[in-house]
Motif scaffolding. Structure first.
Motif, PDB file in Angstrom:
ATOM      1  N   ARG A  37       0.813  -1.227   0.000  1.00  0.00           N
ATOM      2  CA  ARG A  37       0.000   0.000   0.000  1.00  0.00           C
ATOM      3  C   ARG A  37       0.841   1.270   0.000  1.00  0.00           C
ATOM      4  NH1 ARG A  37      -5.487  -0.523   1.449  1.00  0.00           N
ATOM      5  NH2 ARG A  37      -6.107  -2.641   2.061  1.00  0.00           N
ATOM      6  N   LEU A  38       1.961   1.267   0.724  1.00  0.00           N
ATOM      7  CA  LEU A  38       2.722   2.508   0.840  1.00  0.00           C
ATOM      8  C   LEU A  38       4.214   2.232   0.936  1.00  0.00           C
ATOM      9  CD1 LEU A  38       3.677   3.084   4.081  1.00  0.00           C
ATOM     10  CD2 LEU A  38       1.220   3.362   4.309  1.00  0.00           C
ATOM     11  N   ALA A  39       4.976   3.214   0.478  1.00  0.00           N
ATOM     12  CA  ALA A  39       6.436   3.162   0.558  1.00  0.00           C
ATOM     13  C   ALA A  39       6.915   4.362   1.367  1.00  0.00           C
ATOM     14  CB  ALA A  39       7.055   3.194  -0.831  1.00  0.00           C
ATOM     15  N   VAL A  40       7.940   4.152   2.183  1.00  0.00           N
ATOM     16  CA  VAL A  40       8.498   5.196   3.035  1.00  0.00           C
ATOM     17  C   VAL A  40       9.966   5.384   2.696  1.00  0.00           C
ATOM     18  CG1 VAL A  40       8.980   5.919   5.405  1.00  0.00           C
ATOM     19  CG2 VAL A  40       6.878   4.648   4.888  1.00  0.00           C
ATOM     20  N   VAL A  41      10.361   6.635   2.456  1.00  0.00           N
ATOM     21  CA  VAL A  41      11.758   6.972   2.237  1.00  0.00           C
ATOM     22  C   VAL A  41      12.261   7.679   3.490  1.00  0.00           C
ATOM     23  CG1 VAL A  41      13.423   8.220   0.823  1.00  0.00           C
ATOM     24  CG2 VAL A  41      11.385   7.227  -0.238  1.00  0.00           C
ATOM     25  N   PRO A  42      13.131   7.041   4.293  1.00  0.00           N
ATOM     26  CA  PRO A  42      13.626   7.676   5.511  1.00  0.00           C
ATOM     27  C   PRO A  42      14.687   8.723   5.197  1.00  0.00           C
ATOM     28  CG  PRO A  42      14.704   5.579   5.216  1.00  0.00           C
ATOM     29  CD  PRO A  42      13.697   5.693   4.090  1.00  0.00           C
ATOM     30  N   GLN A  43      15.047   9.514   6.222  1.00  0.00           N
ATOM     31  CA  GLN A  43      16.117  10.497   6.049  1.00  0.00           C
ATOM     32  C   GLN A  43      17.445   9.808   5.745  1.00  0.00           C
ATOM     33  OE1 GLN A  43      16.547  13.587   8.980  1.00  0.00           O
ATOM     34  NE2 GLN A  43      14.369  13.556   9.479  1.00  0.00           N
ATOM     35  N   ALA A  44      17.691   8.682   6.388  1.00  0.00           N
ATOM     36  CA  ALA A  44      18.944   7.942   6.207  1.00  0.00           C
ATOM     37  C   ALA A  44      18.733   6.528   6.734  1.00  0.00           C
ATOM     38  CB  ALA A  44      20.083   8.620   6.969  1.00  0.00           C
ATOM     39  N   LEU A  45      19.659   5.647   6.402  1.00  0.00           N
ATOM     40  CA  LEU A  45      19.622   4.286   6.913  1.00  0.00           C
ATOM     41  C   LEU A  45      20.313   4.209   8.264  1.00  0.00           C
ATOM     42  CD1 LEU A  45      20.574   2.397   3.637  1.00  0.00           C
ATOM     43  CD2 LEU A  45      18.325   2.428   4.731  1.00  0.00           C
ATOM     44  N   ALA A  46      19.707   3.483   9.199  1.00  0.00           N
ATOM     45  CA  ALA A  46      20.331   3.307  10.513  1.00  0.00           C
ATOM     46  C   ALA A  46      21.634   2.530  10.398  1.00  0.00           C
ATOM     47  CB  ALA A  46      19.360   2.590  11.448  1.00  0.00           C
TER      48      ALA A  46
ATOM     49  N   GLN B  45       9.266  -0.350  -5.257  1.00  0.00           N
ATOM     50  CA  GLN B  45       8.212  -0.964  -4.442  1.00  0.00           C
ATOM     51  C   GLN B  45       6.846  -0.814  -5.094  1.00  0.00           C
ATOM     52  OE1 GLN B  45       8.754   0.065  -0.307  1.00  0.00           O
ATOM     53  NE2 GLN B  45       6.613  -0.326   0.159  1.00  0.00           N
ATOM     54  N   ALA B  46       6.683   0.239  -5.908  1.00  0.00           N
ATOM     55  CA  ALA B  46       5.467   0.449  -6.709  1.00  0.00           C
ATOM     56  C   ALA B  46       4.209   0.564  -5.861  1.00  0.00           C
ATOM     57  CB  ALA B  46       5.310  -0.672  -7.746  1.00  0.00           C
ATOM     58  N   ALA B  47       4.335   1.152  -4.693  1.00  0.00           N
ATOM     59  CA  ALA B  47       3.172   1.378  -3.842  1.00  0.00           C
ATOM     60  C   ALA B  47       2.462   2.665  -4.271  1.00  0.00           C
ATOM     61  CB  ALA B  47       3.601   1.480  -2.380  1.00  0.00           C
ATOM     62  N   PRO B  48       1.150   2.719  -4.165  1.00  0.00           N
ATOM     63  CA  PRO B  48       0.419   3.907  -4.619  1.00  0.00           C
ATOM     64  C   PRO B  48       0.491   5.088  -3.671  1.00  0.00           C
ATOM     65  CG  PRO B  48      -1.118   2.275  -3.775  1.00  0.00           C
ATOM     66  CD  PRO B  48       0.238   1.623  -3.770  1.00  0.00           C
ATOM     67  N   ARG B  49       0.994   4.890  -2.434  1.00  0.00           N
ATOM     68  CA  ARG B  49       1.147   5.979  -1.472  1.00  0.00           C
ATOM     69  C   ARG B  49       2.625   6.061  -1.105  1.00  0.00           C
ATOM     70  NH1 ARG B  49      -3.025   5.988  -3.511  1.00  0.00           N
ATOM     71  NH2 ARG B  49      -5.090   5.601  -2.682  1.00  0.00           N
ATOM     72  N   LEU B  50       3.161   7.280  -1.112  1.00  0.00           N
ATOM     73  CA  LEU B  50       4.596   7.485  -0.924  1.00  0.00           C
ATOM     74  C   LEU B  50       4.814   8.560   0.125  1.00  0.00           C
ATOM     75  CD1 LEU B  50       7.489   6.850  -1.932  1.00  0.00           C
ATOM     76  CD2 LEU B  50       7.143   8.576  -3.704  1.00  0.00           C
TER      77      LEU B  50
END
Length: 262
Positions: free
Chosen positions: A80-89, A158-163
């Motif tokens: 459903r959704l993809a999240v782009v974080p500020q950085a990788l832990a 990821q091709a999710a419709p919510r970003l």
């Protein structure tokens, strides 16, 4: 009508801390790019994580397509959704292409490898984020700005419709700032619901459908860039050291200006 992303009465406090998000009502619709602005510590990233279902609110509820976000299982959330974080832990020991391919896990069977469709999605995502030339490079060898674009590529694959995107231009040069925001705006115009957290008022002015302004965890204003990026709205949040003007197309711009100091 059911919103693509919706938060109602969202409240959240970190342990032994003040409220990070305090009673926020906010919705993101299909086909729009909503940009969330606000000073450091205003609750922007926390709000994004609440809307994504990555944090459970102390009060209120976040929904994705009308479904409670906090109750989504990982694979269903990824569809459903993809999240782009500020950085990788932490940086996984992977080349770029393999890292982006891992973003396809919700579309891949548990016991099979990548399909031609998966490979095509990765190729298109690398091209769109302008990192195809880095496909064979280890993540650890990349600059911060290059890694940020790879994170965007993984979310696209990821091709999710919510970003939902957290500070996508913080480590980017001016050219790539414009390119990434232009890409996000095109995705919204193509029908995705896109929410971006940023400090960059002027990129928001040029690309956002709507702007939301947070301060001390509360929603101060929501509207078009022209409605929100005004002295009467911004000075109570950022202070008086601001210069306001208009770009050639009439959109507002805002700069920090020492000449405005009292």
């Amino acid at each position: 009508m059911v919103s693509a992303l919706q938060g109602t009465g969202l409240r959240y406090a970190y342990e032994r801390g003040p409220l990070a998000v305090d009673g926020v009502d906010l919705a993101v619709e299909e086909g729009e790019l909503l940009v969330v602005l606000g000073p450091n510590g205003s609750g922007k990233s926390t709000l994004l994580r609440l809307l994504a279902g990555l944090l459970r609110p102390d009060a209120g509820e976040a929904r994705v397509d009308g479904v409670p976000a906090a109750g989504l299982l990982p694979r269903e959330r990824a569809r459903r959704l993809a999240v782009v974080p500020q950085a990788l832990a932490a940086l996984p020991d992977l080349p770029v292409e393999a890292f982006v391919l891992a973003g396809r896990y919700a579309h891949m069977g548990r016991w099979r490898g990548a399909s031609p469709a998966d490979r095509a999605a990765v190729h298109d995502a690398l091209e769109a984020a302008e990192v195809a030339d880095l496909a064979a490079r280890p993540l650890a060898d990349l600059s911060g700005g290059q890694r940020q674009r790879v994170l965007v590529a993984r979310a696209l694959a990821q091709a999710a419709p919510r970003l939902l995107v957290d500070e996508p231009t913080a480590a980017l040069d001016l050219h790539h700032q414009l390119r990434i925001f232009g890409l996000l705006a095109r995705l919204a115009r193509a029908g995705r619901a896109v929410l971006v957290v940023t400090h960059d008022v002027n990129l928001a002015s040029q690309h956002a459908s709507r702007v939301a302004l947070l301060h001390a965890g509360r929603l101060c204003a929501v509207g078009s860039p022209a409605e929100v990026l005004r002295r009467v709205v911004l000075e109570p949040v950022y202070g008086p050291q601001l210069h306001f003007g208009a770009l050639p197309d009439g959109r507002p711009f805002v700069l920090p200006w020492r000449g405005a100091a009292p």
